[in-house]
Design a protein around this motif. Structure first.
Motif, mmCIF file in Angstrom:
data_model
loop_
_atom_site.group_PDB
_atom_site.id
_atom_site.type_symbol
_atom_site.label_atom_id
_atom_site.label_comp_id
_atom_site.label_asym_id
_atom_site.label_seq_id
_atom_site.Cartn_x
_atom_site.Cartn_y
_atom_site.Cartn_z
ATOM 1 N N SER A 1 2.217 -2.872 -5.964
ATOM 2 C CA SER A 1 2.204 -1.643 -5.181
ATOM 3 C C SER A 1 0.992 -0.819 -5.611
ATOM 4 N N ILE A 2 0.158 -0.454 -4.639
ATOM 5 C CA ILE A 2 -1.104 0.228 -4.904
ATOM 6 C C ILE A 2 -0.927 1.736 -4.734
ATOM 7 N N ALA B 1 -2.884 7.607 0.873
ATOM 8 C CA ALA B 1 -2.457 6.550 1.793
ATOM 9 C C ALA B 1 -3.645 5.811 2.388
ATOM 10 N N ASP B 2 -4.756 6.498 2.611
ATOM 11 C CA ASP B 2 -5.962 5.823 3.100
ATOM 12 C C ASP B 2 -6.587 4.968 2.010
ATOM 13 N N PHE B 3 -6.580 5.487 0.798
ATOM 14 C CA PHE B 3 -7.094 4.724 -0.345
ATOM 15 C C PHE B 3 -6.303 3.433 -0.532
ATOM 16 N N THR B 4 -4.978 3.539 -0.497
ATOM 17 C CA THR B 4 -4.163 2.357 -0.782
ATOM 18 C C THR B 4 -4.341 1.272 0.276
ATOM 19 N N PRO C 1 0.844 -1.207 0.000
ATOM 20 C CA PRO C 1 0.000 0.000 0.000
ATOM 21 C C PRO C 1 0.876 1.253 0.000
ATOM 22 N N GLY C 2 0.783 2.047 -1.062
ATOM 23 C CA GLY C 2 1.676 3.189 -1.203
ATOM 24 C C GLY C 2 1.559 4.201 -0.085
#
Length: 319
Positions: free
Chosen positions: A199-200, A147-150, A107-108
């Protein structure tokens, strides 16, 4: 993830041998072209024309306020997560078509990176040069942090892949004050001997720039970086993810990088340069475009994104 910042090399043009993404999808994902046709007919998420620029039009990514970051995390609850050092504990991971396979989801960024600017600005070796440990990432204009999205998409992917029997590890799960740095992110996948790493991310480009793209590692042999052995399998992984992402989400390939293929090759990302296992990045959309942002902030759409990426991983691992 924004294209701005030191050490950025513009996206490399795709090799001539690759045709448009829709051609690749015909071979890899039989339902993709049908999904794309439906998408085009109903005026789906990628129909707007954009300026077609890359780094020049990317906007700087503001640090999301702590209150906005916390709010967005609580508004979209995700499945409970194991800590970084633990093995996946879901019973479903014990059997299934992906039994014995290891998937690392990256998660990025990190929701708390903006509190640790000194630490994340520390330079690390990525083989071709030195680059910042990490960045804050971008956000929507309304403050929903990348960062919350990933993390949300990573949690959804973990649930889906564990049901297929894969052992799933996250590089971070909101369980550390910042980072990890890009070199450590690569090392986590390498040490896990992962069969696939994804990697998102979500981009922070200009308004009107829309759609997703998958970033593939270029051939690098410099310093600590040697990607030559993983370029081929990573290309296969990325192509399958792109095809399934179109099929499941109906989203269009990027209208500003990748020449309509949804695939971009880069040599300036430490997370790819230092990987010794198949790995790709996916930019799921542009957070700074209001129409893409409406998708990225939708829990229902994030579930589709997680499904599309996971389906691509399953297709790759099952051959």
């Amino acid at each position: 993830m924004s294209y701005t910042g030191p050490g950025f090399d513009p996206p490399q043009p795709r090799r001539p041998r690759r045709g448009p993404l829709t051609v690749a999808l015909a071979a890899l994902v039989p339902g993709a072209l049908l999904g794309w046709a439906v998408y085009a007919a109903v005026g789906g998420s990628g129909g707007d024309e954009g300026p077609g620029s890359t780094a020049a039009s990317a906007s700087a990514s503001p640090s999301a306020p702590a209150s906005a970051s916390a709010s967005s995390r609580t508004s979209s609850p995700a499945p409970s997560a194991s800590s970084e050092g633990e093995k996946p504990s879901a019973p479903a991971a014990a059997s299934g078509p992906l039994e014995g396979k290891v998937v690392v989801i990256d998660p990025g960024h990190n929701p708390e990176n903006f509190k640790h600017t000194a630490e994340i600005n520390r330079q690390v070796d990525i083989g071709t040069n030195r680059k910042a440990c990490d960045t804050t990432g971008t956000s929507t204009n309304d403050g929903y942090a990348e960062a919350d999205f990933t993390l949300d998409v990573a949690h959804r992917m973990r649930t889906l892949l564990e049901k297929q029997g894969a052992a799933v590890k996250l590089t971070q799960d909101g369980d550390r004050p910042f980072g990890p740095c890009v070199d450590e992110r690569a090392r986590i996948g390498n040490e896990a001997k992962a069969d696939a790493v994804v990697s998102i991310h979500a981009d922070g480009s200009g308004t009107g720039n829309r759609g997703f793209h998958v970033i593939l590692p270029g051939a690098v042999d410099a310093g600590a970086a040697d990607t030559r052995a993983i370029v081929g399998p990573s290309d296969d992984l990325g192509t399958r993810i792109a095809g399934n992402f179109v099929r499941v989400t109906g989203s269009a390939p990027s209208n500003y990088v990748g020449d309509g293929t949804g695939l971009v090759t880069r040599k300036d990302l430490g997370g790819l340069n230092l990987s010794t296992v198949p790995k790709v990045f996916i930019e799921c959309g542009n957070m700074r475009d209001s129409k893409d942002a409406a998708l990225l902030t939708s829990g229902a759409w994030r579930q589709k994104a997680a499904q599309g990426i996971s389906d691509g991983i399953v297709s790759f691992l099952r051959g």
